[in-house]
Design a protein around this motif. Structure first.
Motif, PDB file in Angstrom:
ATOM      1  N   ASP A 252       0.827  -1.211   0.000  1.00 34.92           N
ATOM      2  CA  ASP A 252       0.000   0.000   0.000  1.00 34.92           C
ATOM      3  C   ASP A 252       0.857   1.255   0.000  1.00 34.92           C
ATOM      4  O   ASP A 252       0.470   2.284  -0.578  1.00 34.92           O
ATOM      5  N   ARG A 253       2.015   1.182   0.657  1.00 32.42           N
ATOM      6  CA  ARG A 253       2.888   2.357   0.672  1.00 32.42           C
ATOM      7  C   ARG A 253       3.455   2.628  -0.716  1.00 32.42           C
ATOM      8  O   ARG A 253       3.572   3.776  -1.141  1.00 32.42           O
ATOM      9  N   LEU A 254       3.812   1.565  -1.424  1.00 32.89           N
ATOM     10  CA  LEU A 254       4.297   1.742  -2.791  1.00 32.89           C
ATOM     11  C   LEU A 254       3.197   2.284  -3.698  1.00 32.89           C
ATOM     12  O   LEU A 254       3.457   3.086  -4.606  1.00 32.89           O
ATOM     13  N   LEU A 255       1.950   1.847  -3.458  1.00 37.85           N
ATOM     14  CA  LEU A 255       0.837   2.379  -4.250  1.00 37.85           C
ATOM     15  C   LEU A 255       0.665   3.873  -4.017  1.00 37.85           C
ATOM     16  O   LEU A 255       0.341   4.623  -4.940  1.00 37.85           O
ATOM     17  N   VAL A 256       0.897   4.318  -2.779  1.00 39.10           N
ATOM     18  CA  VAL A 256       0.814   5.749  -2.490  1.00 39.10           C
ATOM     19  C   VAL A 256       1.875   6.515  -3.282  1.00 39.10           C
ATOM     20  O   VAL A 256       1.603   7.576  -3.863  1.00 39.10           O
ATOM     21  N   ARG A 298      -3.555  -1.661 -12.161  1.00 42.01           N
ATOM     22  CA  ARG A 298      -3.531  -1.745 -13.624  1.00 42.01           C
ATOM     23  C   ARG A 298      -4.243  -0.552 -14.254  1.00 42.01           C
ATOM     24  O   ARG A 298      -3.740   0.070 -15.195  1.00 42.01           O
ATOM     25  N   GLN A 299      -5.414  -0.217 -13.743  1.00 41.98           N
ATOM     26  CA  GLN A 299      -6.155   0.913 -14.300  1.00 41.98           C
ATOM     27  C   GLN A 299      -5.393   2.220 -14.106  1.00 41.98           C
ATOM     28  O   GLN A 299      -5.381   3.079 -14.991  1.00 41.98           O
ATOM     29  N   PHE A 300      -4.737   2.360 -12.941  1.00 38.00           N
ATOM     30  CA  PHE A 300      -3.988   3.591 -12.692  1.00 38.00           C
ATOM     31  C   PHE A 300      -2.801   3.706 -13.644  1.00 38.00           C
ATOM     32  O   PHE A 300      -2.529   4.792 -14.181  1.00 38.00           O
ATOM     33  N   ILE A 301      -2.082   2.595 -13.847  1.00 36.06           N
ATOM     34  CA  ILE A 301      -0.943   2.623 -14.774  1.00 36.06           C
ATOM     35  C   ILE A 301      -1.417   2.992 -16.171  1.00 36.06           C
ATOM     36  O   ILE A 301      -0.802   3.818 -16.865  1.00 36.06           O
ATOM     37  N   TYR A 302      -2.538   2.408 -16.594  1.00 35.89           N
ATOM     38  CA  TYR A 302      -3.029   2.631 -17.951  1.00 35.89           C
ATOM     39  C   TYR A 302      -3.461   4.090 -18.150  1.00 35.89           C
ATOM     40  O   TYR A 302      -3.157   4.705 -19.175  1.00 35.89           O
ATOM     41  N   LYS A 303      -4.149   4.655 -17.176  1.00 38.02           N
ATOM     42  CA  LYS A 303      -4.711   5.993 -17.345  1.00 38.02           C
ATOM     43  C   LYS A 303      -3.739   7.100 -16.958  1.00 38.02           C
ATOM     44  O   LYS A 303      -3.667   8.133 -17.632  1.00 38.02           O
TER      45      LYS A 303
END
Length: 734
Positions: A252-256, A298-303
């Protein structure tokens, strides 16, 4: 006199001094060159100085890299990173006694004291300032250290003087969480990346402190990217420390970090994420990726990363490639497992029995499951077939019904196609292969939807069926069809379409005919046929070669051809012969017997002067074709029919032909067009001209083999200012 090969003209600069322009002899030792430079500036102890390149890396010049010095290079004179061993000179004994009486030193130490310059050596001086200086002194020392540690000679001296330990102390203390910490992390990373010290020697408290910086919410923007970079190197180099990083840094920290707008922080967070995935086992990797996909990574990387307004950097592109490769690598176990053909429970329990029964023809019709024993693709091919039948039922039904209604030899085998197509996709996507350390060729569409591999298979199997129909293939042509499909998929994947729908559109537009055209164009490019000078040469050769084709067509008309007459009842039992007279002025024709050979032209009763011919008609414009109507039975006549309309007295008449073959049709229509002064525009003329042009061009270019042909001709030099010159033949040349 010509300049010596080993001499280069360079500039040497030093702070608060006028730069020197010197000629550096590469054959002369560096110590001698350095001594001459110091003498010019009135500097003593040249052993205490060194030359550096004036670029941003400030590398020291050594005997190993001095070959990089070129004409126009700029060097800097700085203090040497290594203290040379000095030989004390001889001093008079009375002087030593006098000095020893006034100074509390042993007489043997006095010569060395007199010889030491007042300034410290670069490496030792910077490290001393890190240990004893104030906060501002630390900052200035670290700034200079970051500039110099990229040089391996300087880095060796820093490491030998416990520079890593001193930098580690600054990082672990964390007294300044701003620029000083960022500079210390950068210098530490630069020293470690020289490879002289193993990452295994890094202590656990140090790593935990860096993890603490990564997990902090409020942290300087310049610190966290460096901390993430350091943890990435630790994870990739030390499995034990990598496990500790994995347990200490939550996903979760890496996602932040990935969701911030700082592109550098995003890149370093993605680098650490891929490093953790690479160090995990297959089961752990699957669990981690499932969790990340559930959190909409995945959606965040794509958009927000792939389609961001800011350009995608090379480093981020590489990490996205690694993430794609690791995600597709989860399919490898299914690819390596073969189906047990004699275990009914292995597939009947999953509802595969009805699917296998309707997938005929299999190569092994007695037991279709035996075809899935092949590894690869193993069970992955069966997974693809199941996904296609369940998620695209209409396309699956259309595939099966279309092929069941074809003749047996033209039926496209679904099972065999699925197995071979799965192998092909695994090869194109490099499934089961280790990740490259430098590749950046990720495909954006794989981040556009879930189950990207199976969705790609669904598009590819429909493409295969479409290409099969375009090629009018039989089961003997299966390998040829797969080669075309491989080319279609490879070319479209190389375009990196941003979505699966765009991939579908582009790959369906790449028809079999388009593939053949691209192959021909690439072959011509490889042969250099499409270069501008070659095209100009071909244009110059065309008139002569068209004359040869015209001459061949007229000779063919002079030889004559036997044609069949078609009656109203479509009987073709009567024959007639037509030829051109040797002087090309008259067409001679008349009826002949089938058993007889070609008649003598003079024996033919009918004649048609070429001058009386009005026009040449082909296809549906011919009167004898119009009389037959437009039924399907007359379609074959359209392609072979041609007529000559001519004047017969005051009436218009026509001489009607039905060519025995398509080639004869082209030869006669070309020859008659040449007689009437019209261009020869048949397909046969185009093919003959292309063949002759290719042969003639190659013959004329034999002397230029392996010689590159420029795209543009060399420029013509301007004329001289005057033409007042002559050549005196009476003067003998030396």
């Amino acid at each position: 006199m010509a300049p010596q090969r080993n001499v280069v003209k360079i500039a040497v600069q030093m702070r608060d001094a006028i730069p020197q322009l010197i000629q550096l002899d590469q054959a002369k030792p560096l110590a001698s060159v350095l001594k001459e430079v110091c003498v010019a500036w009135n500097l003593v102890y040249p052993e205490r100085y060194a030359l550096q390149f004036a670029d941003g890396h400030r590398r020291y010049v050594t005997e190993n890299n001095r070959s990089e010095i070129k004409n126009g290079s700029i060097l800097c004179l700085s203090t040497a990173p290594v203290m040379p061993l000095l030989t004390p000179p001889s001093f008079p004994a009375p002087l030593l006694c006098l000095l020893s009486a006034r100074l509390p030193l042993a007489p043997a130490s006095l010569p060395l004291l007199l010889l030491h310059p007042c300034q410290d050596l670069e490496a030792e001086g910077l490290l001393n300032r890190l240990q004893t200086g104030n906060h501002e002194g630390h900052r200035e020392a670290l700034r200079l250290l970051v500039l110099l540690v990229s040089d391996i000679t300087f880095a060796q001296e820093v490491i030998s003087r416990d520079g890593l330990q001193r930098l580690g102390t600054i990082i672990e203390d964390g007294d300044d969480l701003g620029e000083v910490l960022a500079l210390a992390l950068r210098a530490f990373l630069e020293l470690m990346e020289h490879g002289m010290v193993s990452w295994e020697t890094i202590g656990i408290p140090f790593v935990r402190k860096v993890v603490y910086y990564v997990n902090m919410n409020l942290m300087d923007a310049s610190v966290q990217p460096l901390a993430l970079r350091l943890l990435e190197s630790v994870t990739l180099s030390s499995p034990a420390l990598g496990q500790m990083v994995k347990s200490e840094v939550p996903l979760d920290r890496l996602l932040v970090h990935l969701q911030v707008m700082n592109q550098q922080l995003q890149t370093k967070a993605m680098a650490l994420l891929t490093a953790l995935l690479q160090g995990a086992s297959l089961a752990e990797r699957k669990h981690m990726l499932d969790y990340l996909w559930q959190r909409n990574l995945r959606q965040f990387i794509y958009k927000n990363i792939i389609h961001s307004a800011a350009p995608l950097g090379d480093e981020m592109a590489h990490h996205l490639y690694v993430l794609q490769a690791l995600t597709l690598g989860l399919l490898e176990p299914r690819m390596r497992i073969a189906l047990d053909p004699y275990s009914q429970d292995c597939y009947c329990s999953r509802g595969l029995g009805p699917l296998l029964s309707c997938l005929s023809p299999f190569p092994q019709n007695s037991n279709p499951a035996q075809d899935l024993e092949r590894v690869p693709p193993g069970l992955l091919a069966l997974d693809n077939m199941l996904y296609f039948s369940r998620h695209s039922p209409s396309a699956y039904s259309r595939f099966v019904l279309e092929n069941s209604s074809r003749e047996d030899k033209h039926e496209c085998p679904f099972a065999q196609s699925s197995i071979q197509l799965t192998v092909l996709l695994c090869e194109l996507l490099h499934i089961g292969e280790p990740c490259s350390e430098t590749a950046q060729d990720f495909s954006p569409m794989f981040f556009g939807q879930d189950q990207s591999f199976h969705e790609l298979f669904c598009v590819s199997i429909q493409l295969l069926n479409k290409t099969w129909k375009e090629m009018r293939a039989t089961q003997e042509d299966f390998d040829k069809v797969m080669q075309v499909v491989r080319e279609q998929l490879a070319r479209t994947l190389a375009l990196k379409p941003s979505s699966l729908e765009l991939f579908r559109t582009k790959v369906n537009a790449l028809t079999y005919g388009e593939v053949l055209r691209l192959r021909q164009t690439e072959r011509l490019h490889q042969e250099g046929t499409l270069a501008a000078p070659i095209l100009e040469l071909r244009e110059k050769l065309k008139p002569e070669l068209m004359g040869l084709i015209r001459q061949q067509r007229l000779l063919r008309l002079c030889e004559g051809t036997v044609f069949r007459k078609i009656s109203s009842r479509r009987r073709q039992d009567k024959l007639w012969f037509c030829c051109l007279s040797p002087n090309h002025k008259v067409l001679l024709y008349g009826d002949v017997e089938e058993v007889a050979g070609p008649p003598i032209p003079e024996s033919l009763p009918e004649q048609l002067p070429v001058a009386d011919i009005r026009a040449l008609l082909t296809g549906k414009d011919c009167p004898h074709v119009r009389e037959k109507g437009s039924g399907k039975q007359n379609k074959d006549l359209y392609e072979l029919a041609f007529s000559l309309s001519y004047d017969r007295g005051e009436e218009e008449a026509s001489l009607n032909f039905i060519a025995p073959s398509k080639r004869e049709f082209h030869l006669w229509t070309d020859g008659l067009s040449a007689l009437l002064g019209s261009p020869m525009g048949s397909e046969q003329t185009r093919l003959d001209l292309e063949q002759l042009l290719t042969m003639e061009t190659k013959l004329q270019l034999l002397d230029l083999e392996n010689v590159p042909i420029p795209e543009q001709p060399p420029p013509v030099p301007p004329p001289p200012t005057n033409f007042n010159f002559c050549y005196d033949c009476s003067i003998a040349e030396p």
